[in-house]
Design a protein around this motif. Structure first.
Motif, PDB file in Angstrom:
ATOM      1  N   GLY A 182       0.817  -1.204   0.000  1.00 45.34           N
ATOM      2  CA  GLY A 182       0.000   0.000   0.000  1.00 45.34           C
ATOM      3  C   GLY A 182       0.852   1.256   0.000  1.00 45.34           C
ATOM      4  N   ARG A 183       1.972   1.221   0.676  1.00 44.49           N
ATOM      5  CA  ARG A 183       2.867   2.375   0.715  1.00 44.49           C
ATOM      6  C   ARG A 183       3.494   2.617  -0.655  1.00 44.49           C
ATOM      7  N   VAL A 184       3.884   1.545  -1.316  1.00 45.13           N
ATOM      8  CA  VAL A 184       4.497   1.673  -2.644  1.00 45.13           C
ATOM      9  C   VAL A 184       3.476   2.225  -3.634  1.00 45.13           C
ATOM     10  N   ARG A 200       1.351   9.317  -6.123  1.00 45.67           N
ATOM     11  CA  ARG A 200       1.744  10.708  -5.891  1.00 45.67           C
ATOM     12  C   ARG A 200       2.811  11.183  -6.875  1.00 45.67           C
ATOM     13  N   TYR A 201       3.828  10.351  -7.062  1.00 44.33           N
ATOM     14  CA  TYR A 201       5.002  10.782  -7.814  1.00 44.33           C
ATOM     15  C   TYR A 201       5.174  10.084  -9.159  1.00 44.33           C
ATOM     16  N   GLY A 202       4.390   9.068  -9.433  1.00 45.35           N
ATOM     17  CA  GLY A 202       4.497   8.355 -10.686  1.00 45.35           C
ATOM     18  C   GLY A 202       5.716   7.463 -10.678  1.00 45.35           C
TER      19      GLY A 202
END
Length: 86
Positions: free
Chosen positions: A69-71, A77-79
């Motif tokens: 989930g963090r990845v 957010r950043y692509g």
């Protein structure tokens, strides 16, 4: 040690609220609450949230982290910035 510059060290009971374990040790911490110890003497009581009795490093238990989930959140957010290399 220089005289009169160090705080007084006394016997204090630290109680781990998570594991319901109490430790009698020496400390400079003071408390208005007291507890009667096994030897019949009353000592200042300080409640702590975590100690060696409940900390995962000392108990050997581990918590499962949601790394996937963090990845995914990072990529949203950043692509994808890095390209896969062979």
């Amino acid at each position: 040690m220089k005289p009169r510059i160090h705080p007084a060290s006394r016997a204090v009971v630290f109680r781990d609220r998570a594991a319901e374990v109490a430790f009698l040790t020496r400390s400079t911490a003071d408390s208005t609450r007291t507890i009667e110890w096994e030897d019949g003497t009353s000592y200042p009581l300080i409640d702590v949230e975590i100690s060696s009795a409940s900390h995962p490093f000392y108990t050997g238990t581990s918590r499962v982290l949601d790394t996937a989930g963090r990845v995914e959140r990072f990529e949203r957010r950043y692509g994808r910035t890095a390209t896969a290399r062979p």
